[in-house]
Design a protein around this motif. Structure first.
Motif, PDB file in Angstrom:
ATOM      1  N   MET A 177     -10.251   1.868 -11.665  1.00  0.00           N
ATOM      2  CA  MET A 177     -10.900   3.070 -12.177  1.00  0.00           C
ATOM      3  C   MET A 177     -11.932   3.610 -11.192  1.00  0.00           C
ATOM      4  SD  MET A 177      -9.972   4.403 -15.028  1.00  0.00           S
ATOM      5  CE  MET A 177     -10.812   5.348 -16.251  1.00  0.00           C
ATOM      6  N   THR A 178     -12.388   2.743 -10.245  1.00  0.00           N
ATOM      7  CA  THR A 178     -13.531   3.112  -9.415  1.00  0.00           C
ATOM      8  C   THR A 178     -13.241   4.312  -8.526  1.00  0.00           C
ATOM      9  OG1 THR A 178     -12.814   1.393  -7.910  1.00  0.00           O
ATOM     10  CG2 THR A 178     -14.683   0.875  -9.359  1.00  0.00           C
ATOM     11  N   ALA A 232      -4.506   8.132  -6.474  1.00  0.00           N
ATOM     12  CA  ALA A 232      -5.290   6.989  -6.955  1.00  0.00           C
ATOM     13  C   ALA A 232      -4.708   6.458  -8.262  1.00  0.00           C
ATOM     14  CB  ALA A 232      -6.743   7.410  -7.152  1.00  0.00           C
ATOM     15  N   LEU A 233      -4.325   7.377  -9.123  1.00  0.00           N
ATOM     16  CA  LEU A 233      -3.755   6.978 -10.412  1.00  0.00           C
ATOM     17  C   LEU A 233      -2.437   6.238 -10.212  1.00  0.00           C
ATOM     18  CD1 LEU A 233      -4.680   7.445 -13.392  1.00  0.00           C
ATOM     19  CD2 LEU A 233      -2.960   9.228 -13.492  1.00  0.00           C
ATOM     20  N   ASP A 234      -1.626   6.726  -9.276  1.00  0.00           N
ATOM     21  CA  ASP A 234      -0.352   6.062  -8.978  1.00  0.00           C
ATOM     22  C   ASP A 234      -0.575   4.655  -8.428  1.00  0.00           C
ATOM     23  OD1 ASP A 234       1.305   8.047  -9.891  1.00  0.00           O
ATOM     24  OD2 ASP A 234       1.493   9.043  -7.947  1.00  0.00           O
ATOM     25  N   ARG A 235      -1.615   4.533  -7.600  1.00  0.00           N
ATOM     26  CA  ARG A 235      -1.913   3.202  -7.028  1.00  0.00           C
ATOM     27  C   ARG A 235      -2.320   2.244  -8.139  1.00  0.00           C
ATOM     28  NH1 ARG A 235      -4.423   6.047  -2.967  1.00  0.00           N
ATOM     29  NH2 ARG A 235      -6.492   5.628  -3.787  1.00  0.00           N
ATOM     30  N   ILE A 236      -3.131   2.752  -9.069  1.00  0.00           N
ATOM     31  CA  ILE A 236      -3.580   1.903 -10.188  1.00  0.00           C
ATOM     32  C   ILE A 236      -2.388   1.503 -11.040  1.00  0.00           C
ATOM     33  CG2 ILE A 236      -4.921   1.914 -12.336  1.00  0.00           C
ATOM     34  CD1 ILE A 236      -6.944   3.747 -10.798  1.00  0.00           C
ATOM     35  N   ARG A 237      -1.534   2.496 -11.330  1.00  0.00           N
ATOM     36  CA  ARG A 237      -0.348   2.227 -12.152  1.00  0.00           C
ATOM     37  C   ARG A 237       0.580   1.220 -11.481  1.00  0.00           C
ATOM     38  NH1 ARG A 237       0.975   8.376 -14.053  1.00  0.00           N
ATOM     39  NH2 ARG A 237      -0.355   8.430 -15.886  1.00  0.00           N
ATOM     40  N   ALA A 238       0.677   1.331 -10.164  1.00  0.00           N
ATOM     41  CA  ALA A 238       1.561   0.425  -9.427  1.00  0.00           C
ATOM     42  C   ALA A 238       0.937  -0.955  -9.270  1.00  0.00           C
ATOM     43  CB  ALA A 238       1.875   1.012  -8.066  1.00  0.00           C
ATOM     44  N   GLY A 239      -0.321  -1.084  -9.697  1.00  0.00           N
ATOM     45  CA  GLY A 239      -0.990  -2.383  -9.639  1.00  0.00           C
ATOM     46  C   GLY A 239      -1.563  -2.708  -8.287  1.00  0.00           C
ATOM     47  N   THR A 240      -1.609  -1.710  -7.399  1.00  0.00           N
ATOM     48  CA  THR A 240      -2.160  -1.949  -6.067  1.00  0.00           C
ATOM     49  C   THR A 240      -3.607  -1.495  -5.964  1.00  0.00           C
ATOM     50  OG1 THR A 240      -1.301   0.162  -5.358  1.00  0.00           O
ATOM     51  CG2 THR A 240       0.039  -1.794  -4.859  1.00  0.00           C
ATOM     52  N   GLY A 241      -4.063  -0.772  -6.957  1.00  0.00           N
ATOM     53  CA  GLY A 241      -5.449  -0.283  -6.928  1.00  0.00           C
ATOM     54  C   GLY A 241      -6.401  -1.402  -7.300  1.00  0.00           C
TER      55      GLY A 241
END
Lengths: 252, 96
Positions: free
Chosen positions: B1-2, B86-95
């Motif tokens: 989320m950061t 950023a949202l895609d990275r979080i969703r993909a679990g890489t964020g």
């Protein structure tokens, strides 16, 4: 135009990113103004035909009052037709009609990329189209062009003209507009191939009215239907429950 | 989320920016009807986006009636693209 990252998949139909696509489709397909415009042309053409034959009959019967009425009507109808045919006036009028028809929904615009020098291209295109139209009408009047081949011959200039008109207005209008020249060209090919779609005698006027106004109307109505679907999709995707943040900012 | 932009992360503002990202300009009436927000709510969200430099407000008159249109700025376009990434990275679990 839309800043969508490469990982984005268009098949994600419930993804809020689809809102951008559907808003654009909505803006590009506000085509009801074209339908109204074509109907006006149809009415004016019918009026010109009616007044002409009325004037001819009145002259033959010696009815001067009817002759004066028909000639006045003919002059007015011709003046309106010429006014609407000039792109600078007619297109502006069409834009106003479209704006009025969609006024309740607000304004959404996609600006066309109007490169320098395109104004001259448009003028040249209009003049070329006018010259071709005049030539084919004269060939028909002088008997060099049979009724049967009037539409196929007109397709030689009409199809490129309609395609260019779409390309010049991109991305302000959608690709669906290309359906009009596609149908016009197909109609010509079918006639040349011998398909029984040629009207004879008193109905021969339909040989030009159907491909010109008929397919134009069909295209604009399909565009409008696509526009309705796009608006429905935008609303479905964009309407969200008010969040806590909404309430903090003083909303209802 | 950061690494998610807090200005954009609010659903209504995200949708306003997404609508603007698809076209050249949109007026207040369209946003109101598309988002089904109250006038006050919509104004507050747009003001916040304007203050962040993401939206440009164009005021004009249609005769005597005031007309307001909105455009996405270059900064807004970039911020929105970064947000989705950023949202895609979080969703993909890489964020993070």
């Amino acid at each position: 135009m839309s800043p969508l990252p490469s990982t984005y998949k268009p098949s994600q139909t419930d993804d809020p990113r689809e809102i951008a696509k559907w808003t654009r489709v909505y803006a590009q397909n506000r085509t009801l103004g074209v339908a109204v415009f074509l109907l006006i042309f149809l009415v004016l053409s019918a009026a010109i035909g009616g007044f002409s034959s009325g004037a001819e009959r009145a002259s033959h019967n010696g009815n001067t009052v009817m002759l004066a009425v028909c000639l006045s009507g003919l002059i007015v109808a011709l003046a309106v037709l010429i006014y609407l045919s000039v792109p600078a006036w007619g297109f502006r009028r069409m834009g106003r009609i479209a704006s009025a028809l969609y006024a309740r929904e607000g304004r959404v615009t996609v600006t066309r990329t109007w490169a320098p020098g395109r104004g001259r291209l448009v003028t040249g295109l209009g003049l070329g189209f006018g010259a071709c139209l005049l030539a084919s009408v004269l060939l028909g009047v002088w008997g060099y062009l049979p009724d049967r081949y009037m539409q196929p011959v007109s397709a030689v200039y009409m199809v490129p003209f309609l395609v260019m008109l779409t390309l010049l207005q991109r991305p302000a209008i959608g690709w669906i507009t290309l359906l009009w020249p596609a149908l016009y060209g197909l109609h010509a090919v079918l006639i040349v191939a011998g398909a029984p779609i040629v009207f004879l005698g008193t109905w021969s006027v339909l040989n030009m009215v159907i491909p010109t106004i008929g397919y134009g109307l069909l295209t604009s109505l399909l565009g409008h239907m696509f526009n309705r679907y796009a608006l429905h999709s935008v609303k479905q995707l964009a309407r969200t429950e008010p969040s806590g943040d909404d309430r903090r900012e003083g909303g209802t | 989320m950061t690494d998610l932009d807090r200005v954009i992360h609010e659903p209504a503002r995200l949708r306003i920016l997404t609508i603007l990202s698809g076209v050249s300009a949109v007026d207040f009436k369209f946003l109101l009807s598309a988002l089904a927000l109250s006038k006050g709510n919509l104004s507050a969200h747009v003001e916040r986006l304007e203050n962040a430099g993401y939206v440009e407000v164009l005021k004009s008159f249609n005769g005597k009636i005031p007309h307001t249109e909105y455009r996405l700025t270059a900064a807004g376009r970039e911020a929105l693209a970064n947000y989705w990434s950023a949202l895609d990275r979080i969703r993909a679990g890489t964020g993070r």
